[in-house]
Design an enzyme around this catalytic site. Sequence first.
Site, PDB file in Angstrom:
ATOM      1  N   LEU A 261       0.751  -1.101  -0.129  1.00 33.86           N
ATOM      2  CA  LEU A 261      -0.075  -0.073   0.053  1.00 33.86           C
ATOM      3  C   LEU A 261       0.943   1.258   0.167  1.00 33.86           C
ATOM      4  O   LEU A 261       1.098   1.698   1.165  1.00 33.86           O
ATOM      5  CB  LEU A 261      -1.071   0.116   1.111  1.00 33.86           C
ATOM      6  CG  LEU A 261      -2.138  -0.967   1.160  1.00 33.86           C
ATOM      7  CD1 LEU A 261      -2.350  -1.658   2.334  1.00 33.86           C
ATOM      8  CD2 LEU A 261      -3.276  -0.217   0.669  1.00 33.86           C
TER       9      LEU A 261
ATOM     10  N   GLU B 159       1.144   4.291  -2.956  1.00 34.92           N
ATOM     11  CA  GLU B 159       0.872   4.707  -4.167  1.00 34.92           C
ATOM     12  C   GLU B 159       2.171   5.416  -4.640  1.00 34.92           C
ATOM     13  O   GLU B 159       2.645   5.379  -5.880  1.00 34.92           O
ATOM     14  CB  GLU B 159      -0.239   5.438  -4.074  1.00 34.92           C
ATOM     15  CG  GLU B 159      -1.527   4.729  -4.092  1.00 34.92           C
ATOM     16  CD  GLU B 159      -1.934   4.131  -2.788  1.00 34.92           C
ATOM     17  OE1 GLU B 159      -3.089   3.663  -2.486  1.00 34.92           O
ATOM     18  OE2 GLU B 159      -1.087   4.916  -1.526  1.00 34.92           O
TER      19      GLU B 159
ATOM     20  N   GLN C  59      -6.087   1.836  -6.625  1.00 33.92           N
ATOM     21  CA  GLN C  59      -7.560   0.943  -6.398  1.00 33.92           C
ATOM     22  C   GLN C  59      -8.574   1.640  -6.394  1.00 33.92           C
ATOM     23  O   GLN C  59      -9.720   1.229  -6.895  1.00 33.92           O
ATOM     24  CB  GLN C  59      -7.094   0.310  -5.105  1.00 33.92           C
ATOM     25  CG  GLN C  59      -7.922  -0.779  -4.836  1.00 33.92           C
ATOM     26  CD  GLN C  59      -7.874  -1.513  -3.628  1.00 33.92           C
ATOM     27  OE1 GLN C  59      -7.989  -0.974  -2.353  1.00 33.92           O
ATOM     28  NE2 GLN C  59      -6.973  -2.659  -3.601  1.00 33.92           N
ATOM     29  N   PHE C  60      -8.625   3.153  -6.242  1.00 37.88           N
ATOM     30  CA  PHE C  60      -9.603   3.949  -6.242  1.00 37.88           C
ATOM     31  C   PHE C  60      -8.938   5.307  -6.686  1.00 37.88           C
ATOM     32  O   PHE C  60      -7.920   5.484  -5.913  1.00 37.88           O
ATOM     33  CB  PHE C  60     -10.419   4.185  -5.044  1.00 37.88           C
ATOM     34  CG  PHE C  60     -11.423   3.050  -4.777  1.00 37.88           C
ATOM     35  CD1 PHE C  60     -12.548   2.800  -5.328  1.00 37.88           C
ATOM     36  CD2 PHE C  60     -10.900   1.930  -4.029  1.00 37.88           C
ATOM     37  CE1 PHE C  60     -13.212   1.720  -5.032  1.00 37.88           C
ATOM     38  CE2 PHE C  60     -11.631   0.805  -3.709  1.00 37.88           C
ATOM     39  CZ  PHE C  60     -12.954   0.660  -4.150  1.00 37.88           C
TER      40      PHE C  60
ATOM     41  N   ASP D  90      -9.558   8.104  -5.633  1.00 39.40           N
ATOM     42  CA  ASP D  90      -9.273   8.862  -4.567  1.00 39.40           C
ATOM     43  C   ASP D  90      -7.946   8.722  -3.719  1.00 39.40           C
ATOM     44  O   ASP D  90      -7.498   9.477  -3.397  1.00 39.40           O
ATOM     45  CB  ASP D  90     -10.319   8.482  -3.364  1.00 39.40           C
ATOM     46  CG  ASP D  90     -11.849   8.441  -4.041  1.00 39.40           C
ATOM     47  OD1 ASP D  90     -12.533   9.108  -3.667  1.00 39.40           O
ATOM     48  OD2 ASP D  90     -12.052   7.409  -4.632  1.00 39.40           O
ATOM     49  N   PHE D  91      -7.439   7.559  -3.906  1.00 37.20           N
ATOM     50  CA  PHE D  91      -6.323   7.097  -3.525  1.00 37.20           C
ATOM     51  C   PHE D  91      -4.834   7.809  -4.043  1.00 37.20           C
ATOM     52  O   PHE D  91      -3.742   7.718  -3.696  1.00 37.20           O
ATOM     53  CB  PHE D  91      -5.890   5.711  -3.431  1.00 37.20           C
ATOM     54  CG  PHE D  91      -6.926   4.850  -2.345  1.00 37.20           C
ATOM     55  CD1 PHE D  91      -7.671   5.701  -1.992  1.00 37.20           C
ATOM     56  CD2 PHE D  91      -7.122   3.587  -2.635  1.00 37.20           C
ATOM     57  CE1 PHE D  91      -8.836   5.015  -0.864  1.00 37.20           C
ATOM     58  CE2 PHE D  91      -8.346   3.052  -1.938  1.00 37.20           C
ATOM     59  CZ  PHE D  91      -8.898   3.838  -0.953  1.00 37.20           C
TER      60      PHE D  91
ATOM     61  N   HIS E 174     -14.218   7.250  -1.691  1.00 29.66           N
ATOM     62  CA  HIS E 174     -14.240   6.090  -2.737  1.00 29.66           C
ATOM     63  C   HIS E 174     -15.125   6.537  -3.901  1.00 29.66           C
ATOM     64  O   HIS E 174     -15.380   5.873  -4.613  1.00 29.66           O
ATOM     65  CB  HIS E 174     -14.847   4.889  -2.201  1.00 29.66           C
ATOM     66  CG  HIS E 174     -13.804   4.126  -1.020  1.00 29.66           C
ATOM     67  ND1 HIS E 174     -13.814   4.552   0.206  1.00 29.66           N
ATOM     68  CD2 HIS E 174     -12.916   3.291  -1.413  1.00 29.66           C
ATOM     69  CE1 HIS E 174     -12.770   3.808   0.764  1.00 29.66           C
ATOM     70  NE2 HIS E 174     -12.464   2.923  -0.283  1.00 29.66           N
TER      71      HIS E 174
END
Length: 662
Positions: free
Chosen positions: A400, A402, A424-425, A427-428, A469
């Site tokens: 995890l 980014e 993954q989304f 938002d991240f 999300h």
Amino acid sequence: MNFDRKDYPNDVLLHLYQGLLKPRLIEEKMLILLRQGKVSKWFSGIGQEAISVGSTLALNPDEYILPLHRNLGVFTGRNIPLDRLFAQWQGKTTGFTKGRDRSFHFGTNEHHIVGMISHLGPQLAVADGIALADVLDKKPAITVTYSGDGGASEGDFHEALNVAAVWQLPVIFIIENNGYGLSTPSNEQFRFKCFIDKGPAYGMEAVQVDGNNVLEVYDTVKRLAEDMRQNPRPVLLEALTFRMRGHEEASGTKYVPQELFEEWAQKDPVENYEKWLLQEGILDEEARMRFRETIKREIEEGLKVADAVPMPTASLEEEVADMYRPFEPDASLQLAMGNGQPATDKRYVDAISDALRQSMEKYPELVLMGQDIADYGGVFKVTEGFVAQFGKGRVRNTPLCESAIVGAALGLSIKGKKAMMEMQFADFVTCGFNQIVNNLAKSHYRWGQNADVVVRMPTGAGSAAGPFHSQSNEAWFTHTPGLKVVFPSNPHDAKGLLNAAIEDPNPVIFFEHKMLYRSISAPVPDAYYTTPIGKAALAREGSDMSIITYGMGVHWATQLAEELSLDCDILDLRTLLPWDEEAVRATVKKTGRVILFHEDTLTGGIGGELAAWIAEHCFEHLDGPVQRVASLDTAIPFAPPLEKQFLPVQRLRERVEKLMAY
């Protein structure tokens, strides 16, 4: 200071001496030029030369090094012509950045160096990507990168070390522990005593050296490198040293106790090594003076050449063009909808998966990275079954982190590979934002290195997933020159545009609306094809009004047009950077009434940019005021009734009726 020559012959010992002497003499000259106003800024490495010189000369010439601004010895150790170095510092066109960036903020693949950006930490992850490329190619090579003790407080440091440890990447992370981050002493930066204490926590070997002893640094790095080429793994190497001048010359040194300067002056890496060589009879006075005079002549000759180069002449065309690597897509691969090619009904998510699979087959150098994308197939199952076909080397689960993975993607690109990184989304992406907007986007403009990277971004609201999300954050990236931003609305374009994005050697941020994944399907050609980036398409044709939109907005607008029997153009932008000016101009000229519609929030959304452009370039064709319809200027709420109010669907109906009555 104890120098253990071991079995090194005299020529190696003298080579190290010349390597130490050159950056010291260059610095002494630069400090004079700085006072004369001929150099604008200088970050001194005086007192720390042994680290960069010893480590650089211990490597093979084709092994990459990622230095910081106090590592002049890396650049001189790789024999970069001094006139080009001086031109770089002066902002001349013969420098490595054409005057676009300063000091050591550049790279050169010819010399296998990747310079820093001012944020310090991000380059550590780039080193991971370079080392990963060597591992995938089964090349016995290592990569070396540097961090100061202050920069090691950044999250990028942790992410890069963790990824390197998990993936067993052959990277030597050299920590130049000089006691200060600008003016902040170590006891205000961290609570541990030594950086080597961190190694075991990451599951990696940690070694400490006297960073002022060039022979110890050289021998340690050489020994580690020889072993790591055969047994790939990361190593943390802490080099104890001291900065004898300020963070940069303007900052001064008043914050440093004088006794520290007196103590470390006795450990000067150049003076001590020179003294030892003289005592051992390896160097005599005549050779000492000859080396100095030779280097000084080289410096003066380099300055003479650099000084003769004029300052750059600003060229609008060149500045704009150099934001991107030139690329002409293969027109024979571009297929329009309904072209008669064999096709299969596919959902949006299947079209994206199809594109990734065919691109993996077309480009053996393509690597996919993301959280849970390997055996699990990703949270949206886009890469399900990929490991069985392509293996875990090319379909890589990531920790995890980014920022580190975006940085590693750039490192892969530097080594000639392609990379797709899945957020993954969407938002991240904030956790990798710096790498995208300051590393990927600016790399080609700064030093001609393209970032052959696609960042996939599952985005959008509609599933009551709340503020973290469901965001539509495409406008963050449409404001960033150097990126391309793509947002397909249908399965055909999803496959074609993703193939085109992977084919394109520039960084592409690729948005995929999550609510489209399994809600729509359409005929999608079975063969590999591309859809041109930068070209809009009419999703519906009419004459009374133009609704300019993209992504889910295309479907909302189409549904409303059918309900109200609107005779309207619905222009699907498909690409948001660069967006299709001619298509926008054509639809505005055709209908005279325009609504700019997007799921993103109103303020700062791309609709504002389009509205300004239309007012500036198409005013005479307008029959009414340009309208913007978007989501509320709030965070996205969780509860379905609140989310429904947030989204712009109902407001579109109201604005259409208002504009038609204008």
